[in-house]
Design a protein around this motif. Structure first.
Motif, PDB file in Angstrom:
ATOM      1  N   PRO A  54     -10.466  -0.228  -8.896  1.00 47.46           N
ATOM      2  CA  PRO A  54      -9.861   0.380  -7.769  1.00 47.46           C
ATOM      3  C   PRO A  54     -11.051   1.321  -7.170  1.00 47.46           C
ATOM      4  CG  PRO A  54      -8.401   0.413  -9.183  1.00 47.46           C
ATOM      5  CD  PRO A  54      -9.557  -0.198  -9.879  1.00 47.46           C
ATOM      6  N   THR A  55     -11.525   1.311  -5.865  1.00 44.17           N
ATOM      7  CA  THR A  55     -12.390   2.458  -5.305  1.00 44.17           C
ATOM      8  C   THR A  55     -11.501   3.409  -4.896  1.00 44.17           C
ATOM      9  OG1 THR A  55     -11.880   1.709  -3.017  1.00 44.17           O
ATOM     10  CG2 THR A  55     -13.236   0.358  -4.447  1.00 44.17           C
ATOM     11  N   HIS A  81      -9.832  -7.906  -2.619  1.00 43.53           N
ATOM     12  CA  HIS A  81     -10.684  -7.087  -3.451  1.00 43.53           C
ATOM     13  C   HIS A  81     -10.550  -7.357  -5.008  1.00 43.53           C
ATOM     14  CE1 HIS A  81     -12.984  -3.413  -4.743  1.00 43.53           C
ATOM     15  NE2 HIS A  81     -11.964  -3.372  -5.775  1.00 43.53           N
ATOM     16  N   PHE A  84      -3.358  -2.445  -7.581  1.00 42.72           N
ATOM     17  CA  PHE A  84      -4.466  -2.434  -6.602  1.00 42.72           C
ATOM     18  C   PHE A  84      -4.737  -3.634  -6.051  1.00 42.72           C
ATOM     19  CE2 PHE A  84      -4.715   2.082  -7.524  1.00 42.72           C
ATOM     20  CZ  PHE A  84      -5.037   2.619  -6.328  1.00 42.72           C
ATOM     21  N   PHE A  96      -4.349  -4.406  -2.268  1.00 42.40           N
ATOM     22  CA  PHE A  96      -5.695  -4.672  -1.177  1.00 42.40           C
ATOM     23  C   PHE A  96      -6.046  -6.051  -1.714  1.00 42.40           C
ATOM     24  CE2 PHE A  96      -5.174  -0.038  -1.722  1.00 42.40           C
ATOM     25  CZ  PHE A  96      -5.493   0.269  -0.567  1.00 42.40           C
ATOM     26  N   GLN A 133       0.857  -1.122   0.148  1.00 37.51           N
ATOM     27  CA  GLN A 133       0.147   0.088  -0.021  1.00 37.51           C
ATOM     28  C   GLN A 133       0.993   1.529  -0.117  1.00 37.51           C
ATOM     29  OE1 GLN A 133      -2.436  -0.727   3.647  1.00 37.51           O
ATOM     30  NE2 GLN A 133      -3.814  -1.886   2.444  1.00 37.51           N
ATOM     31  N   GLU A 153     -11.807   4.971  -2.135  1.00 33.93           N
ATOM     32  CA  GLU A 153     -11.435   4.404  -0.562  1.00 33.93           C
ATOM     33  C   GLU A 153      -9.890   4.118  -0.820  1.00 33.93           C
ATOM     34  OE1 GLU A 153     -14.348   4.142  -1.645  1.00 33.93           O
ATOM     35  OE2 GLU A 153     -15.393   5.748  -0.374  1.00 33.93           O
ATOM     36  N   GLN A 154      -9.601   3.231  -1.628  1.00 39.68           N
ATOM     37  CA  GLN A 154      -8.456   2.566  -1.741  1.00 39.68           C
ATOM     38  C   GLN A 154      -7.538   3.550  -2.262  1.00 39.68           C
ATOM     39  OE1 GLN A 154      -9.494  -0.791  -4.422  1.00 39.68           O
ATOM     40  NE2 GLN A 154      -9.962  -1.876  -2.693  1.00 39.68           N
ATOM     41  N   THR A 210      -6.442   5.722   0.584  1.00 37.83           N
ATOM     42  CA  THR A 210      -5.669   4.941   1.431  1.00 37.83           C
ATOM     43  C   THR A 210      -4.374   4.834   1.105  1.00 37.83           C
ATOM     44  OG1 THR A 210      -7.601   3.604   2.365  1.00 37.83           O
ATOM     45  CG2 THR A 210      -5.442   2.587   2.694  1.00 37.83           C
TER      46      THR A 210
END
Length: 404
Positions: A203-204, A199, A192, A196, A86, A206-207, A210
């Protein structure tokens, strides 16, 4: 960038030397981008694949029993616990101009690693050359901060980053475009998924937030000569710098009461009576955000870490030099303000008339120079998943130009 794969490093270096990194063809020919599996320097990899910050300050107590500006005082809580993947994904995003509305700017355009994670300007320049109302603050140690922006309007990094991302005068993007641009990259979708796990799909938002927060939280600067002195190495500072530290901590100068070690900020709003540069409208600061007239002209106390790297100073670059900024505090309450603003402002009680001599101001500047530490500065990627040219490598000539 922490490249462990020699093949990847050789490929990237060859592409850089050939000057072809900005082209889609060179990106396609290069080895796939891989995310780091190890934590940044200063962090320890826990069993749960979380990076935890470790510093010598961990063993110290709070400020209570050490007095104002005590050397061996504890740090506040830090944002950590992100995975290496991340953090590294956030690094790529930070330098990728894909995040701006016209692919002309990255986060590093205003928070440049070679300029103290600021940009060397009185006020920043956004998309299409638009002038941003305030200066870009440094991002060093931002993971410790509880309030963000000069006016303290954001409570966390995820909330803060949406300001510049979606501002019409900063990066000029919007949530729908950001999702489409990031999701449209096969490399980003793959990375991503690695950062993450569990998932699937696009990608979102929020990701994205983050990952950028993870990278920004890894920007830790706690290994300056001051820190060496605080941890017991007496020769880390020379006699003039030690004298400056004593003035800094004194009940005459009172610097340490707002710029409190070890972060060198108390994270509070302070009204100190700085006027705007000539021709600029007065900025009400935190008063406008919190509907608090007692904060008229108030701004968050900035950290002094790496302060010599981030001229000019104050929220709108009022002072060109660190000495000018230090001298401001000894010239008396509200001396720089026009009468109409002085009458509206409730100046912080520390802003009085310490009547420091020129020599004492010089010693303060000497001491603040000991707060410089870029030991853990991250590497700018030689390429980013979008295939665009990463923004963050600033030649020396452009550094000088940016500061002018």
């Amino acid at each position: 960038m922490r490249m462990k794969n020699p093949i990847l490093w050789a490929t990237a270096l060859a592409a850089t030397l050939s000057g072809s990194m900005a082209t889609g063809a060179s990106t396609a020919a290069a080895a796939p981008i891989e995310l780091a599996s190890d934590c940044p320097p200063g962090f320890e990899l826990a069993d749960s694949n979380q990076c935890r910050l470790r510093t010598l300050y961990d063993g110290y107590k709070s400020l209570e029993d050490k007095g104002v500006g005590g050397l061996r005082t504890a740090l506040p809580a830090v944002r950590d616990g992100f995975s290496p993947q991340q953090i590294d994904l956030g690094r790529y995003l930070f330098f990728d101009p894909l995040l701006s509305g016209d692919n002309s700017l990255s986060c590093a355009s205003c928070h440049h690693p070679q300029l103290g994670f600021a940009d060397g300007r009185a006020t920043s320049i956004g998309i299409g050359g638009a002038e941003v109302p305030r200066a870009a603050p440094t991002l060093w140690n931002v993971g410790f901060l509880q309030k963000l922006f000069w006016d303290a309007r954001a409570d966390n990094l995820e909330q803060q980053m949406q300001g510049p991302l979606y501002s019409e005068v900063e990066m000029g993007s919007n949530p729908a475009q950001l999702l489409a641009d990031i999701g449209g990259s096969a490399d980003y979708r793959r990375l991503f998924g690695e950062a993450f796990p569990g998932h699937r799909g696009q990608p979102t938002l929020e990701q994205i937030y983050t990952a950028i927060a993870a990278f920004e939280s890894s920007l830790v600067s706690l290994n300056s000569r001051y820190d060496q002195y605080a941890h017991g190495y007496q020769d880390a500072l020379n006699e003039k710098e030690k004298e400056g530290l004593n003035i800094f901590r004194s009940f005459v100068a009172r610097c340490a009461e707002c710029h409190t070690p070890p972060l060198f900020t108390n994270q509070q709003i302070a009204v100190i009576g700085v006027n705007e540069p000539e021709g600029r409208k007065f900025d009400p600061g935190a008063a406008a955000v919190f509907d608090n007239p007692t904060w008229h002209g108030g701004f968050k106390v900035p950290s002094l870490r790496n302060i010599v790297k981030t001229a000019p100073y104050m929220h709108s670059g009022t002072f060109d030099t660190l000495r000018d900024a230090a001298e401001f505090y000894t010239l008396g309450r509200g001396h720089a303000l026009p009468d109409e603003e002085k009458q509206r402002m409730i100046l912080h009680w520390h802003i009085w008339e310490p009547d420091l001599s020129d020599e004492e101001i010089d010693r303060l500047v000497d001491f603040m120079g000991t707060l410089t530490d870029e030991m853990f500065i991250p590497r700018t990627p030689v390429r980013v998943p979008s295939g665009l040219a990463p923004i963050g490598n600033l030649p020396e000539a452009l550094q000088i130009q940016a500061r002018n």
